[in-house]
Enzyme design. Structure first.
Site: not given
Ligand code: FDA
Length: 378
Positions: A172, A176, A255, A286, A311, A359, A361
């Site tokens: 997705r 917003r 990566r 970024r 980065e 991955y 968090d």
């Protein structure tokens, strides 16, 4: 020793802390010279500004048990993460929201008008039958927003044209239809008040926890190696699962990121903590400016110097730090084979992002370690 933990990231530290609190003696080894895995931070020596060594780390969670657990070791600031992106020299707010849409189309659409516009533009492709990432993204948000904010940024992240990337990479693309540009939707969010390293050290600060740094589990010249410990003591292993089995089923692909840090003689370089660069002509993805993660430290940080970090993203070789799983169909096939091998490895518990090739968090790594402790180890 009742338990050996390989890796001192949040997963390993959480297991160690729980085990020590339950009366067990624990040894943690880590091949790096510091504690804390990828969440480690340190103060840049010239400016004293806290730098997240392995890329920006923002803590956020909606899991009450994890939130209560982490608050035993640190308090959190009221930092709220927001990200902006530079496209053709103009700065837009992210994630794509009503502010981004109105600025991009130079309009004043209401939420319903913007929704109608985006749905109309997205009609070009059916995102469910998309053949590649580009078609999927256009089917979700339409071509103009995709080409401005997603195409080149994704190409830089993956060093691959999105037409050649599988559609599954994005399920997705949140848009917003309000002006809310809070990056995370979680109930709790903030940064550790006195830094990540103080938090990580407090988790390991127990007389029954012995930490040995610069110690690689596969180095047979040090005493706590794979050969000498498996079958002798329970092992929680948070290193790479393919490395554990000598890559017998093939290498899992990752990566990695390259960071270019610079101290600049200005008090404020970009006015915010993270600025993405959406276009192909800028090679980095970024720039982080670390002083903005801690506005409450303004009186401690210099007002004539700042630390920035550019980065860059690329595929990892075996010698690089693995950061994000690539997860190709071949990777998934290999992972299934490694999971079978891991199940057969009695007394060894595989966890964390490297041990499960996922991955995670920080709150997920901590939450899954709390579950492993109570369901399998306690
Ligand atoms: P982690 O990788 O931290 O620790 C594993 C440890 O095992 C390492 O210290 C490693 O040296 C050690 N090890 C490996 N092999 C070994 C061996 N053979 N012998 C000894 N030691 C060995 N999360 C979040 O909530 N918000 C965020 O903003 C971010 N940002 C972010 C940016 C980037 C660039 C990355 C890569 C990750 C994030 N994260 C994040 C995720 C966060 O870093 C992650 O949740 C934790 O690192 C997970 O902790 P683990 O303990 O699983 O792994």
């Amino acid at each position: 020793m009742d338990l050996l933990i390989v890796g001192s990231g949040f997963f390993g530290l959480t297991i160690a802390e729980r085990a020590a609190a339950a009366g067990r003696s624990v040894t943690i080894i880590d091949r790096r010279h510091h504690l804390g895995g990828n969440a480690y931070s340190e103060n840049e020596p010239v400016t004293g500004i806290e730098v997240h060594r392995y890329g920006a780390h923002l803590f956020h969670t909606s899991n009450r048990a994890v939130w209560e657990y982490v608050n035993r070791f640190t308090s959190f600031t009221n930092y709220v993460h927001r990200v902006y992106t530079n496209h053709k020299g103009v700065v837009f707010p992210l994630p794509i929201n009503l502010g981004t849409i109105n600025q991009f189309f130079r309009a004043a659409y209401s939420p319903d008008e913007a929704r109608e516009l985006v749905h109309g533009l997205a009609g070009e492709f059916d995102s469910r039958s998309a053949q590649n990432l580009e078609e999927r993204a256009i089917g979700l948000i339409g071509r103009p927003l995709y080409e401005a904010f997603i195409r080149d940024y994704t190409a830089k992240q993956w060093q691959t044209d999105p037409k050649d990337l599988p559609p599954e990479i994005i399920s997705r693309l949140p848009v917003r239809y309000t002006y809310d540009n809070r990056y995370f939707n979680d109930t709790w969010e903030g940064l550790p008040s006195d830094g990540y390293t103080a938090w990580l050290e407090r988790m390991a600060d127990h007389p029954r926890i012995d930490v040995r740094l610069s110690t690689d589990y596969f180095d047979l010249s040090q005493p706590l190696n794979k050969r000498s410990t498996v079958g002798q003591v329970p092992v929680v292993y948070t290193g790479a699962v393919d490395r554990y089995f000598d890559f017998s089923e093939g290498e899992l692909s990752w990566r990695t990121l390259d960071f270019e840090e610079e101290v600049l003689d200005v008090g404020d370089y970009q006015g915010t903590s993270v600025m993405n660069y959406a276009d192909a002509d800028t090679p980095f993805t970024r720039i982080h400016e670390f002083r903005h993660f801690h506005p409450e430290r303004a009186d401690r940080y210099p007002d004539d110097k700042t630390v920035i970090m550019r980065e860059y993203s690329r595929f990892a070789s075996r010698a690089d730090e693995p950061y994000y799983p690539v997860n190709t169909p071949l990777d998934r096939q290999r992972l299934i084979a490694y999971r079978d091998l891991a199940r057969g490895e009695a007394g060894v518990y595989f966890g964390g992002r490297l041990g499960t090739y996922q991955y995670l968090d920080m709150h997920m790594a901590i939450g899954s370690a709390l579950s492993m402790w109570s369901n399998q180890l306690a």
